[in-house]
Each structure stands twice: as C-alpha cells, then as structure tokens.
Scaffold this motif. Structure first.
Motif, mmCIF file in Angstrom:
data_model
loop_
_atom_site.group_PDB
_atom_site.id
_atom_site.type_symbol
_atom_site.label_atom_id
_atom_site.label_comp_id
_atom_site.label_asym_id
_atom_site.label_seq_id
_atom_site.Cartn_x
_atom_site.Cartn_y
_atom_site.Cartn_z
ATOM 1 N N LYS A 36 -32.990 -13.909 -25.342
ATOM 2 C CA LYS A 36 -31.795 -14.685 -25.684
ATOM 3 C C LYS A 36 -31.532 -14.523 -27.180
ATOM 4 C CE LYS A 36 -32.657 -18.992 -24.707
ATOM 5 N NZ LYS A 36 -32.591 -20.392 -24.211
ATOM 6 N N SER A 37 -30.278 -14.738 -27.571
ATOM 7 C CA SER A 37 -29.971 -14.750 -29.016
ATOM 8 C C SER A 37 -28.785 -15.667 -29.271
ATOM 9 C CB SER A 37 -29.697 -13.339 -29.524
ATOM 10 O OG SER A 37 -28.701 -12.753 -28.745
ATOM 11 N N ASN A 40 -22.811 -14.340 -30.666
ATOM 12 C CA ASN A 40 -22.296 -13.360 -31.637
ATOM 13 C C ASN A 40 -23.364 -12.790 -32.563
ATOM 14 O OD1 ASN A 40 -19.745 -13.925 -30.575
ATOM 15 N ND2 ASN A 40 -19.556 -15.669 -31.957
ATOM 16 N N GLN A 41 -24.612 -12.906 -32.155
ATOM 17 C CA GLN A 41 -25.657 -12.254 -32.966
ATOM 18 C C GLN A 41 -26.444 -11.291 -32.088
ATOM 19 O OE1 GLN A 41 -28.180 -14.747 -35.387
ATOM 20 N NE2 GLN A 41 -26.493 -16.154 -35.790
ATOM 21 N N ASN A 42 -25.695 -10.611 -31.227
ATOM 22 C CA ASN A 42 -26.365 -9.703 -30.294
ATOM 23 C C ASN A 42 -27.060 -8.570 -31.024
ATOM 24 O OD1 ASN A 42 -25.351 -11.029 -27.949
ATOM 25 N ND2 ASN A 42 -23.353 -10.187 -28.491
ATOM 26 N N LYS A 43 -28.204 -8.238 -30.491
ATOM 27 C CA LYS A 43 -28.934 -7.119 -31.091
ATOM 28 C C LYS A 43 -28.531 -5.833 -30.387
ATOM 29 C CE LYS A 43 -32.970 -9.656 -32.583
ATOM 30 N NZ LYS A 43 -34.017 -10.391 -31.912
ATOM 31 N N LYS A 103 -28.085 -20.657 -27.224
ATOM 32 C CA LYS A 103 -28.332 -19.214 -27.249
ATOM 33 C C LYS A 103 -27.841 -18.597 -25.939
ATOM 34 C CE LYS A 103 -32.320 -19.033 -30.345
ATOM 35 N NZ LYS A 103 -33.768 -18.835 -30.411
ATOM 36 N N ASP A 104 -27.442 -17.323 -26.009
ATOM 37 C CA ASP A 104 -26.959 -16.629 -24.811
ATOM 38 C C ASP A 104 -27.995 -15.622 -24.325
ATOM 39 O OD1 ASP A 104 -24.565 -17.943 -25.160
ATOM 40 O OD2 ASP A 104 -23.670 -16.294 -26.324
ATOM 41 N N ASP A 106 -29.180 -12.121 -23.114
ATOM 42 C CA ASP A 106 -28.730 -10.776 -23.499
ATOM 43 C C ASP A 106 -28.143 -10.062 -22.279
ATOM 44 O OD1 ASP A 106 -28.598 -8.073 -24.465
ATOM 45 O OD2 ASP A 106 -30.585 -7.749 -23.584
ATOM 46 N N THR A 107 -26.862 -9.743 -22.351
ATOM 47 C CA THR A 107 -26.229 -9.041 -21.221
ATOM 48 C C THR A 107 -25.746 -7.662 -21.646
ATOM 49 O OG1 THR A 107 -24.136 -10.075 -21.787
ATOM 50 C CG2 THR A 107 -25.397 -11.108 -20.005
ATOM 51 N N LEU A 108 -26.012 -7.300 -22.896
ATOM 52 C CA LEU A 108 -25.442 -6.046 -23.400
ATOM 53 C C LEU A 108 -26.386 -4.853 -23.318
ATOM 54 C CD1 LEU A 108 -23.518 -7.396 -26.518
ATOM 55 C CD2 LEU A 108 -22.645 -6.904 -24.240
ATOM 56 N N SER A 109 -27.706 -5.140 -23.388
ATOM 57 C CA SER A 109 -28.629 -4.006 -23.427
ATOM 58 C C SER A 109 -28.971 -3.490 -22.028
ATOM 59 C CB SER A 109 -29.914 -4.399 -24.150
ATOM 60 O OG SER A 109 -30.717 -5.207 -23.316
#
Ligand code: 5MY
Ligand code: ATP
Length: 491
Positions: A36-37, A40-43, A103-104, A106-109
């Motif tokens: 989680k992060s 808008n602070q996605n890694k 915190k959200d 991670d759905t991007l990686s």
C-alpha cells in the motif's frame, strides 16, 4: 496459479495493516499480499518489485534462520494481470476499514506476494475440509531495556507497551487502555500468561484476532471502540471445545470455553515445534533486565495483596515466544544508545553516498547480510562497521517487536494423531496445531529517527500524565519491594 485466468470473484478481502493489504482465495488456502502507499505517491513497478523481492529474501535468508523453517512462510512474488488487480481493488474497497483508507492498494505494478493462508493452514496433510480455528497475536516488545544508555529510570521499570497505551488513548487511537502487558505473556509463567491472554480477549485492539475457517470472528475490524462479546465468541467456539454439546449455555459455559481457549493458546505458544540456525545464538541472557513491568495490572494486583515476588518461569528454548524474544533482544543498546550510531552511519553516507549499496542498507538481504548480524559485541571501536552492525541488528529487533504469531488449530481424534504433529489436549477435545510468524518485513533504515522521537514522546507523556498522578500508596509499596543490599562495614 494460472495468472491468465485470474477472476476477482474468486477472491475476497481478508485484512490489512499499515503497509499491506491481503485478499484470500475463496476455495484454496492462499492469500495475495499487496503493498500500500499514500494516495498519489505510487511507486514505479520496478521499485515495488524490488521491495517485494527484499521482503521475500529477508524472510528466506534471515528470518528463517532466527525462527526456523516451519515458522516462517516467505512466499513468492507473482505478476498479475493489471485488469484483474484493478477489478479486485474496486471489489474489496467497500470492505476496507475507514481507518486504513489513508493508503491505497498498489494497482499499478501488477506485483503481489502469494502466501499460504495461515488462518486456514491445514495441520493435517489429507484432511481437506476440517474446521480450523486460528488465533493471531501481535505480542509487541516482551522485555524491559537493560541498556545503560537509557536516560529515564522509568524505562527500566515500565515496559514500552504499557507506557504507549496511555499515549494511544490520549491520541484517540483506542478508547480504553488494555490490561495486556507483553512481559506477562513472555514470562513463561502460566498464571501470568493466562492473565495476559485474558486481557487481550477483553481489549483486543490490534493485538488479537480470531478466525474460524478463515473468517474473522473476533477482534477489532474497524473502530477504536470494538466491543468484546465473549458470549458470541463462546457460541463460535463451543463445537471445537465441547463437540458433543455436553455443556449448557450461560455465563458458566462462556467462562469455561474462554478458559479452554486460553489453555490451548498457552500450550501452543510454549511448544517447541522447530529448530533454527540462530538457535545457538543467545542475544542476551533472559535474566538480564527486569522480568516484570511495574505497570502490569497483574503485578499491581500482587503488590496490592502484599505479594512481592513475581514468578517468571522462563520460556522453553524452542518455542515461538523464546525465538521472538531473542530476535527482539538484538536491540541491546535501546534507541537512545543506537541513535548516535545511526548518526555515525548517516554522516558516513553523506560523505560517501555511493557506499550505501556496499553496506547493504537497502538489501540484498542475503546470506552475507545474515552473517554480519551475528557479531553481538558491544565494544564500540568507533568504526562505521560497528555502528552499521548495531543499526542492522536494531532493525531486526524492531521487526520482531512488530510481528504477529498465528496459531492454527484443528480438532483431531485420538487415533488420527500423527507423531509428527504436535497435539494439545483440552478437557473434552484434542487439537493438532501449527504455529507461524507473519509480517516479518524488515523495518526501514529511515524509520530510526522516527523511533527516537516516538520513544521520547511515549516516555514524556507517561512521566507527565501518568506517573505524576500515580497513587502514592502504590509507589511506596513498590519502593518497599525494591531490592536492597546490606553492606557490612568493618568496625
Ligand atoms: O511503533 P509502534 O510500536 O506503535 O508500532 C507500529 C504499529 O502500531 P501499534 O503500536 O502496534 O498499534 C503499527 O500498527 P497499526 O498500523 O497501528 O496497526 C504498524 O505495525 C507500524 O509498522 P510500520 O511502521 O507501518 O511498518 C508499527 O511501527 P514500527 O515502530 O514497528 O515501525
Ligand atoms: N499469510 C497470511 N495468511 C493469512 N492471513 C494473513 C497472512 N498475511 C497477512 N494476513 C492477515 O492480514 C493482516 C495484515 O497483514 P500484515 O500484518 O502483513 O500487514 P502489514 O501492513 O504489514 O502490518 P503492519 O501494520 O504491522 O505493518 C494480518 O494481521 C493478518 O490478519
């Protein structure tokens, strides 16, 4: 797992902490753990992959050495279709507790960890659908600092958990303080352990959860004011402890079931089910430092009753509590002694930033990293190497202070019990069980200044708001209880 065929409908929300979110498969005994992060602070995907790789390596090469093969499940990294992850995230969002939504997931990686579902871990190889009861405990720090660097006397008397409770209640994290004291749980004394576990059952906070067949049936889900309904808990547990329905309902029944539950948890926590490489490595003699906490309600009760000798039976060497405590005790200097060493490493890195990777500050957490942890010497020769070893040991200790222990129990008949499986007996049933440790992600190097600041806040709040207002009678009783030495002078 066939990742191309992933269907979000086969997964459901399972739980989350501050760093990760876990979903479980509806049929199979596996979970997916996503990082989680903050919004808008996605890694970047490579960063997530690197972080997950570090978690897996750390479990495999370091924590397995401390706890033993059977206790640690390091899992594996899995790459999932992004569409599946996005759909899954939408599906589970309504289930998430509000307090965790800062915190959200991670759905991007598309990367996650795949692990066995420890709440449904089969203790029998062949039994597929046996009912399973699972108890998760986050025991926190089980010792009082013995370091000479400690500047406030109170830290030698009252444990961090008990002091921190007051700050947490003042900050609104929890509505009521808990009577749980980790030193009672880690004492190895059955009476003190019983009191600690009962206190956890009264005020679970984030230190206790109970699952039945993988579903959370007891423990705080969302708000800070969760009510502990023992009757409801007993209703869930009755088929496990009194399978032939011999016990009538009512307060007596509830009390008996809770007692049996505490008994099986105690036995599982004290059982030695594994050996490990670091087993011979004795960080600190368990006798060092005080073995009880002055703020523990159990201790206060004894003092009130005029009994001053608190029993600490000691922990069996192979049991999960012993191993957890030994790893926690790698914090030999306390944050107050460690912070100047951290500053030494920082200063060095400012001068030689390119050395960061050679020093393995952000991994890789491999065999070489583990080997360097074994130097327990406390003689500071002024080198960066000494400072770094202490910093890394401290990070391991912090990890062990924040991990959770999972005990999975399944009922078995006498003739079913295999010799390889540990068994615990209650008055009317018997269980095979397994013990695992989870959330063994190494605490980041960067969190050390935060630890230093928080330590000061906890102690100052306690001194100002609690100790100052303490019952003076109680303080006098403690004073009488202090050890005294008779010095004989020649005349
Ligand atoms: O500092 P503590 O003792 O409050 O522990 C934090 C935990 O709070 P707790 O007191 O157990 O309610 C805290 O737990 P919650 O988020 O409050 O459930 C986290 O586990 C936190 O770990 P991280 O920094 O997110 O990796 C924990 O922080 P670390 O100190 O382990 O980094
Ligand atoms: N392998 C597993 N099997 C079953 N449940 C799990 C597993 N891993 C995690 N969980 C559940 O998910 C919850 C959150 O996981 P975890 O403690 O790893 O999160 P975290 O964010 O790292 O925690 P913290 O807040 O301590 O940093 C756990 O308390 C536990 O109930």
């Amino acid at each position: 797992m066939e990742v191309e065929k992933m269907d979000e409908n086969e997964w459901k929300y399972h739980g989350e902490g501050n760093q990760s979110l876990v979903v479980s498969h509806c049929q199979r005994c596996v979970v997916l753990r996503f990082l989680k992060s903050p919004p808008n602070q996605n890694k970047a995907p490579e960063e997530i992959l690197h972080h997950l790789q570090n978690i897996v390596d750390f479990g495999k090469h370091v924590m397995k050495q401390f706890f033993g093969e059977n206790y640690v499940h390091h899992g594996e990294i899995i790459q999932l279709p992004l569409d599946f992850v996005r759909q899954l995230c939408l599906k589970i969002q309504p289930e998430r507790p509000e307090c965790r939504c800062d915190k959200d997931m991670d759905t991007l990686s598309g990367y996650a960890m795949c692990l066995p579902n420890l709440t449904r871990l089969q203790t029998f190889r062949f039994a597929e659908h046996r009912p399973i009861l699972c108890i998760e405990i986050k025991p926190k720090c089980g010792f009082i600092p013995f370091s000479s660097h400690v500047s406030q006397e109170i830290k030698h008397k009252v444990c961090r958990y008990c002091m921190h409770q007051h700050l947490k209640v003042a900050n609104g994290k929890w509505k009521r303080p808990s009577k749980y004291c980790p030193l009672d749980l880690f004492s190895g004394n059955k009476q003190r352990m019983h009191f600690a576990l009962k206190s956890l059952l009264q005020e679970a906070q984030n230190n206790l959860k109970i699952f039945k067949n993988g579903e959370l049936i007891y423990g705080c889900k969302d708000d800070q004011d969760c009510v502990s309904d023992w009757n409801e808990l007993a209703r869930h547990l009755k088929p496990f402890f009194f399978p032939s329905n011999g016990l009538v309902s009512g307060p007596h029944c509830t009390r008996t079931i809770v007692k049996e539950l505490i008994h099986v948890i105690t036995m599982a926590l004290l059982s030695s089910t594994d050996t490990c490489r670091a087993g011979h490595m004795k960080t600190v003699p368990l006798s060092q430092g005080r073995s009880y906490c002055e703020a523990s309600a159990f201790n206060k009760e004894l003092v009130r009753n005029g009994k001053h000798k608190l029993e600490s039976s000691g922990l069996p060497r192979g049991c999960v509590l012993y191993k957890t405590l030994q790893a926690q005790m790698l914090d030999m200097l306390d944050i107050e002694g460690l912070y100047p060493l951290y500053s030494r490493v920082e200063q060095y890195l400012e001068e030689f930033p390119e050395e960061r990777s050679t020093l393995q500050i952000d991994g890789p957490y491999n065999e070489a990293f583990y080997e360097k942890l074994l130097d327990l010497s406390l003689e500071d020769d002024g080198t960066v190497a000494f400072a770094l070893t202490k910093v890394q040991q401290y990070r391991i200790a912090m990890t062990a202070k924040d991990c959770s222990i999972m005990i999975a129990l399944s009922p078995c008949l006498q003739d079913e019990c295999s010799e390889q499986r540990p068994v615990v007996l209650t008055s009317k049933s018997r269980f095979t069980f397994s013990v695992s440790v989870l959330d063994l992600d190494l605490k980041p190097y960067e969190s050390i200044p935060h630890q230093y600041k928080l330590d000061g806040e906890i102690v100052n709040y306690y001194l100002k708001n609690v100790q100052a207002k303490e019952d003076p009678v109680m303080s006098n009783l403690f004073k009488e209880n202090e050890d005294c030495t008779l010095v004989l002078h020649k005349v």
